[in-house]
Design an enzyme around this catalytic site. Structure first.
Site, PDB file in Angstrom:
ATOM      1  N   HIS A  48      52.050   5.109  23.498  1.00  0.00           N
ATOM      2  CA  HIS A  48      53.479   5.260  23.171  1.00  0.00           C
ATOM      3  C   HIS A  48      54.378   5.070  24.400  1.00  0.00           C
ATOM      4  CE1 HIS A  48      52.404   6.667  19.126  1.00  0.00           C
ATOM      5  NE2 HIS A  48      51.397   7.254  19.742  1.00  0.00           N
ATOM      6  N   HIS A  52      56.991   0.004  21.978  1.00  0.00           N
ATOM      7  CA  HIS A  52      55.728   0.103  21.241  1.00  0.00           C
ATOM      8  C   HIS A  52      55.954   0.248  19.747  1.00  0.00           C
ATOM      9  CE1 HIS A  52      56.796   4.367  21.666  1.00  0.00           C
ATOM     10  NE2 HIS A  52      56.036   4.578  20.612  1.00  0.00           N
ATOM     11  N   ASP A  54      54.563   2.187  16.183  1.00  0.00           N
ATOM     12  CA  ASP A  54      53.790   3.291  15.593  1.00  0.00           C
ATOM     13  C   ASP A  54      53.162   2.804  14.292  1.00  0.00           C
ATOM     14  OD1 ASP A  54      54.634   5.046  17.560  1.00  0.00           O
ATOM     15  OD2 ASP A  54      55.977   6.186  16.249  1.00  0.00           O
ATOM     16  N   HIS A  58      49.759   7.514  12.984  1.00  0.00           N
ATOM     17  CA  HIS A  58      50.389   8.406  13.960  1.00  0.00           C
ATOM     18  C   HIS A  58      50.796   9.741  13.318  1.00  0.00           C
ATOM     19  CE1 HIS A  58      52.352   9.754  17.484  1.00  0.00           C
ATOM     20  NE2 HIS A  58      53.568   9.320  17.227  1.00  0.00           N
TER      21      HIS A  58
END
Ligand SMILES: [Zn+2]
Length: 211
Positions: A48, A52, A54, A58
């Site tokens: 992270h 970035h 997710d 996550h």
């Protein structure tokens, strides 16, 4: 002529990172300056760090990991919205944006980008601009497939994990810490490619806009 805008934060030692995670660092393990035949480094950090993506994993148990995110969603037309005065991004803000009516992808430029522009090593703020849960629900309800903001967390620090959960449960791709200083609000072609780390809940990405 096409113009390519790099909206990726340069990963670097000392850059702002989310408190409690491993900051990015490049450790030189071989250097030609010290007589080695190559320069070689080890990278240490959280997935992270910096710009970035997710994946659902996550925030959701047994959910898809980053390698399964659809390239069809990660590449395509994208609306950049500029909200210079917003302290948060709520459904009420989104309601007032006719350009989002048919958008499939949206990135929000806020005062967060000014923090990065001023100093890549600023102390990670807790009053960064991010999406409220009702904005996340609005995005899902309007069939937006990818959403990004310009600091390390798409949800506000005072909220629960609801914003992430609403988006990730619906399969919306979440992009965090895109760097949008100076980027004019307009429609672009987005290419955002997270590193294909098998089983990871997120991954650093190279993100560009093509005007
Ligand atoms: Zn993240």
């Amino acid at each position: 002529m096409r113009r390519i805008i790099d909206i990726t934060l340069p990963l670097q030692d000392g850059m702002t990172y989310w408190p409690g995670t491993l900051p990015p660092s490049l450790e030189w393990v071989r250097t030609m300056a010290s007589g080695d035949i190559v320069n070689a480094s080890d990278y240490h950090g959280s997935v992270h760090n910096g710009t970035h993506v997710d994946a659902p994993l996550h925030h959701l148990a047994n959910a898809p990991a980053v390698e399964s995110l659809s390239l069809d969603v990660l590449i395509g037309p994208c609306q950049v919205i500029y909200l210079p005065d917003a302290d948060e991004i709520s459904a009420a803000h989104l309601e007032r944006l006719p350009e989002l009516e048919r958008a499939e992808r949206v990135l929000f430029r806020t005062r967060n980008s000014d923090l990065w522009a001023a100093n890549m090593r600023h102390e990670c703020p807790m009053d960064y601009v991010a999406l409220t849960p009702d904005a996340a629900q609005w995005i899902v309800d309007h069939n937006i497939r990818l959403v990004g903001t310009d600091h390390l967390n798409i949800q506000r620090s005072m909220d629960s994990t609801e914003t992430h959960k609403i988006l990730l449960r619906a399969g919306v791709v979440v992009v965090e810490a895109v760097y949008l200083a100076g980027v004019e609000p307009a429609t672009y072609e987005l290419i955002c490619l997270p590193v294909k780390m098998l089983g990871a809940e997120g991954a650093p990405a190279r993100a560009i806009l093509i005007a």
